[in-house]
Motif scaffolding. Structure first.
Motif, PDB file in Angstrom:
ATOM      1  N   LEU A 599      27.910  52.861  48.671  1.00 31.31           N
ATOM      2  CA  LEU A 599      27.929  52.448  50.071  1.00 31.31           C
ATOM      3  C   LEU A 599      28.755  53.404  50.929  1.00 31.31           C
ATOM      4  CD1 LEU A 599      28.201  48.552  49.866  1.00 31.31           C
ATOM      5  CD2 LEU A 599      26.176  49.969  50.158  1.00 31.31           C
ATOM      6  N   ILE A 600      29.785  53.968  50.353  1.00 36.41           N
ATOM      7  CA  ILE A 600      30.569  54.956  51.105  1.00 36.41           C
ATOM      8  C   ILE A 600      29.723  56.198  51.368  1.00 36.41           C
ATOM      9  CG2 ILE A 600      32.536  56.539  50.983  1.00 36.41           C
ATOM     10  CD1 ILE A 600      34.042  54.346  49.464  1.00 36.41           C
ATOM     11  N   ALA A 601      28.909  56.542  50.390  1.00 34.60           N
ATOM     12  CA  ALA A 601      28.102  57.770  50.492  1.00 34.60           C
ATOM     13  C   ALA A 601      27.022  57.679  51.561  1.00 34.60           C
ATOM     14  CB  ALA A 601      27.470  58.088  49.136  1.00 34.60           C
ATOM     15  N   VAL A 602      26.494  56.481  51.849  1.00 39.05           N
ATOM     16  CA  VAL A 602      25.391  56.368  52.810  1.00 39.05           C
ATOM     17  C   VAL A 602      25.875  56.286  54.249  1.00 39.05           C
ATOM     18  CG1 VAL A 602      23.881  55.258  51.126  1.00 39.05           C
ATOM     19  CG2 VAL A 602      25.325  53.850  52.603  1.00 39.05           C
ATOM     20  N   GLY A 608      32.209  52.671  57.272  1.00 38.94           N
ATOM     21  CA  GLY A 608      33.063  52.554  58.447  1.00 38.94           C
ATOM     22  C   GLY A 608      34.280  51.682  58.180  1.00 38.94           C
ATOM     23  N   LEU A 609      34.068  50.579  57.460  1.00 40.68           N
ATOM     24  CA  LEU A 609      35.204  49.728  57.087  1.00 40.68           C
ATOM     25  C   LEU A 609      36.172  50.479  56.186  1.00 40.68           C
ATOM     26  CD1 LEU A 609      33.343  46.369  56.317  1.00 40.68           C
ATOM     27  CD2 LEU A 609      34.825  46.829  58.277  1.00 40.68           C
ATOM     28  N   HIS A 610      35.613  51.262  55.263  1.00 36.28           N
ATOM     29  CA  HIS A 610      36.436  52.045  54.339  1.00 36.28           C
ATOM     30  C   HIS A 610      37.315  53.023  55.095  1.00 36.28           C
ATOM     31  CE1 HIS A 610      37.167  55.580  51.725  1.00 36.28           C
ATOM     32  NE2 HIS A 610      37.312  54.667  50.773  1.00 36.28           N
ATOM     33  N   ASP A 611      36.740  53.712  56.083  1.00 40.80           N
ATOM     34  CA  ASP A 611      37.518  54.676  56.873  1.00 40.80           C
ATOM     35  C   ASP A 611      38.601  53.960  57.678  1.00 40.80           C
ATOM     36  OD1 ASP A 611      35.915  56.673  55.896  1.00 40.80           O
ATOM     37  OD2 ASP A 611      34.576  56.707  57.645  1.00 40.80           O
ATOM     38  N   ALA A 612      38.248  52.785  58.225  1.00 39.07           N
ATOM     39  CA  ALA A 612      39.241  52.026  58.999  1.00 39.07           C
ATOM     40  C   ALA A 612      40.389  51.569  58.119  1.00 39.07           C
ATOM     41  CB  ALA A 612      38.567  50.820  59.666  1.00 39.07           C
TER      42      ALA A 612
END
Length: 624
Positions: A599-602, A608-612
């Protein structure tokens, strides 16, 4: 402002308040002239069900009070005999009739004292047995009611049912019951004696009953309405007190004491005014009863004296008549006090019976399927769910979680994540569709059987007063000390326990106040480890922890999740990172589904949540 414009919480509270006033199951209710709902039928059924197991004790109490009443009404007859026959016989030198009269009067007085003592002891034991059963019934029933009930019906209201409402019934059973039975028997027996002594005078007494009946009916309506208001008002006072004491830290930190005092003053004023109104009705009734009694007595004295002067009756009979009349209206005065206690108890019984007639929204199956062991396959099949008609959380939801898979659910608040967790833990049932464990609809499983296989851990991690061992043993009440110690070691509690004065037997104090939030969460995980369920539901179980505590909990999580199916509701990246699969939810639907790395790769919503998360907490990243 229309009801649709009122905030949702306010509408819900209004509905609960109205339900608390009216109660449920009132199929035989009636409405009196003032428009108040009288739930006499339901209250009476509850009282009869409480008394039924103690019929023998109740009959014994009734037999004792009958003898007591006999001793009570016999006194004036001895006096009448002494005046008309005993004294004249003594003047002629025969003291025997007067002596036997005095002896009989004293003997019946002693009998009355013995029977009164015995009745109070028997009725006291009977009332305590009834109240013991009632408290146990309310407490047991409240624990069986669904989560939806407890989310609406505050704990303060339940406390009010078990305290002030039960105390009102206790007053009726312990003291008023004795007074009521004695008064009723006295009135009936004295009325018969009055008719026997002199019919014309008896007709005057009975005529006084006409205004008395009218006054009683009026007073009944007034007091019943007043005491209903007192039950509602005292519940509000208790709710406010419980809420304030439960949140005492926030009260003191934000200096809410003055505001709380103002709120209590308003609610306590309402209770005071309602009680004063009810007492005013009782005082009016008592005063009118006494006035009717005094007027009747005055008429009896005048008319009775006229009959004595004209030789139509003996002076001793008139003396007995006056004594009986005082004893006749004395019980009526006592009945006024009993009536006051009865109105209060009747209003309390309405509230208690309302709780007892609540039905769990999550019903137990009539013919349950027994699941001895579970693999852990979870299926949400066409699930729809709405808390209210206008609050649909899951329009239609389907999901398969294979056994042993750890699934993390993320998304904005209100997306439906916690609702799914509650459905899987069967705190609620779907409006439509089904939630299944190993292909068996959860509604077909007995609650105890289901909870052997599905365990939920929340952010709260509630601990009960008692030792750490006691709290861990909740996961398996039959666990040995060795098993409890092994569970504590498995989740990393051993080092902390070693620092405590009594080790694993150390009292955690109220709500686990002796432990930090992270330590309380580890105790909760130790329970889960000991219970060894096939499915674990974690609802934001690490959201309130600091970084060191979170790391301890994460290690414990890795231990308890091995080989088990898990549904994790999480906001923290560290918790999501241990998942095999991540579901991103939005408006009750899955919008992304895959492994954390995929999901991070797509570069979608999860990315977006991961980056936040990384920007806000500088937390660990998820790599492929």
């Amino acid at each position: 402002m229309s009801e649709k414009e009122v905030p949702e919480k306010e509408v819900a509270e209004k509905e609960v308040a109205e339900k608390d006033w009216r109660g449920v199951g009132n199929e035989d209710s009636t409405v009196d002239a003032t428009g108040n709902l009288i739930l006499a039928g339901r209250s009476r059924r509850l009282l009869m069900s409480l008394v039924r197991p103690y019929r023998k004790q109740a009959l014994l109490a009734l037999a004792i009070i009958l003898v007591d009443n006999l001793a009570f009404v016999a006194g004036p007859l001895f006096i009448a005999y002494a005046l008309d026959h005993g004294i004249s016989a003594a003047v002629d030198g025969n003291w025997a009739p007067l002596a036997w009269t005095v002896f009989g009067y004293i003997a019946f007085g002693i009998l009355g004292a013995i029977t009164t003592y015995t009745f109070l002891m028997v009725s006291g034991r009977l009332s305590q047995a009834i109240l013991f059963d009632l408290r146990g019934r309310v407490f047991s029933h409240a624990q069986q009611l669904s989560l939806s009930f407890h989310e609406k019906y505050t704990s303060g209201r339940l406390i009010s049912r078990l305290t002030s409402d039960v105390e009102s019934l206790q007053t009726l059973l312990e003291s008023a019951l004795n007074d009521a039975l004695s008064a009723i028997l006295s009135i009936v027996s004295i009325a018969i004696i009055l008719v026997y002594l002199d019919v014309p005078l008896a007709l005057i007494v009975l005529a006084g009953f006409v205004p008395l009946v009218l006054v009683t009916r009026w007073s009944q309506r007034q007091q019943r309405a007043g005491y209903r208001r007192t039950r509602v008002a005292i519940a509000k006072v208790v709710v406010h007190f419980v809420e304030s004491m439960g949140g005492i830290r926030a009260v003191q930190v934000f200096r809410r004491e003055t505001r709380n005092n103002s709120i209590l003053a308003v609610e306590d004023t309402e209770y005071r005014d309602a009680t004063t109104s009810a007492l005013r009705g009782m005082a009016s009734y008592t005063g009118i009863v006494r006035w009717i009694g005094n007027v009747t007595l005055a008429i009896i004295l005048v008319f009775g004296s006229y009959r004595v002067i004209n030789g139509h009756m003996d002076i001793g009979v008139l003396a007995a008549y006056v004594l009986y009349l005082r004893r006749f209206y004395g019980p009526l005065d006592e009945l006024a006090q009993v009536f006051n206690a009865y109105q209060s108890a009747a209003a309390a019984l309405e509230k208690i019976s309302g709780v007892l007639e609540e039905k769990p929204s999550v019903q137990a199956p009539t013919d349950p399927t027994v699941l001895d062991s579970a693999r852990g396959d979870i299926d949400f099949d066409g699930v729809q769910f709405a808390y209210t008609a206008d609050r649909v959380v899951l329009p239609e939801f389907s999901l398969h979680i294979p056994a042993g898979q750890v699934v993390a659910m993320v998304g904005a608040t209100g997306a439906g994540k916690s609702t799914l967790a509650k459905l899987l833990a069967r705190f609620y049932d779907p409006t439509f569709g089904s939630v299944s464990l190993d292909g068996i609809d959860l509604r077909r499983l007995d609650d105890e059987n289901m909870r052997q296989h599905i365990v939920m851990v929340t952010q709260e991690s509630f601990l009960f007063s008692g030792s750490i061992a006691d709290n861990i043993r909740l996961g398996k009440p039959s666990a040995t000390d060795a098993e409890v110690a092994a569970a504590a070691e498995a989740v990393g509690l051993t080092e902390f326990i070693a620092t405590l004065p009594d080790g694993i037997d150390t009292d955690v104090r109220k709500r686990g106040g002796r432990l930090s939030s992270g330590q309380r969460q580890l105790v909760a995980f130790a329970r889960v480890f000991l219970a060894a369920p096939a499915v674990i539901v974690l609802d934001e179980a690490t959201s309130s922890l600091d970084i060191p505590s979170e790391r301890l909990v994460q290690r414990a999580l890795e231990t308890i999740l091995q080989g088990r199916t898990a549904l994790i509701i999480a906001h923290r990246l560290s918790t999501v990172a241990i998942a095999d699969r991540v579901l991103v939810m939005e408006d009750g639907a899955i919008v992304e589904d895959g492994s954390p790395a995929d999901l991070i790769a797509v570069d979608g919503r999860f990315a977006g949540l991961h980056d936040a998360w990384e920007l806000s907490s500088a937390g660990p990243t998820v790599s492929g």
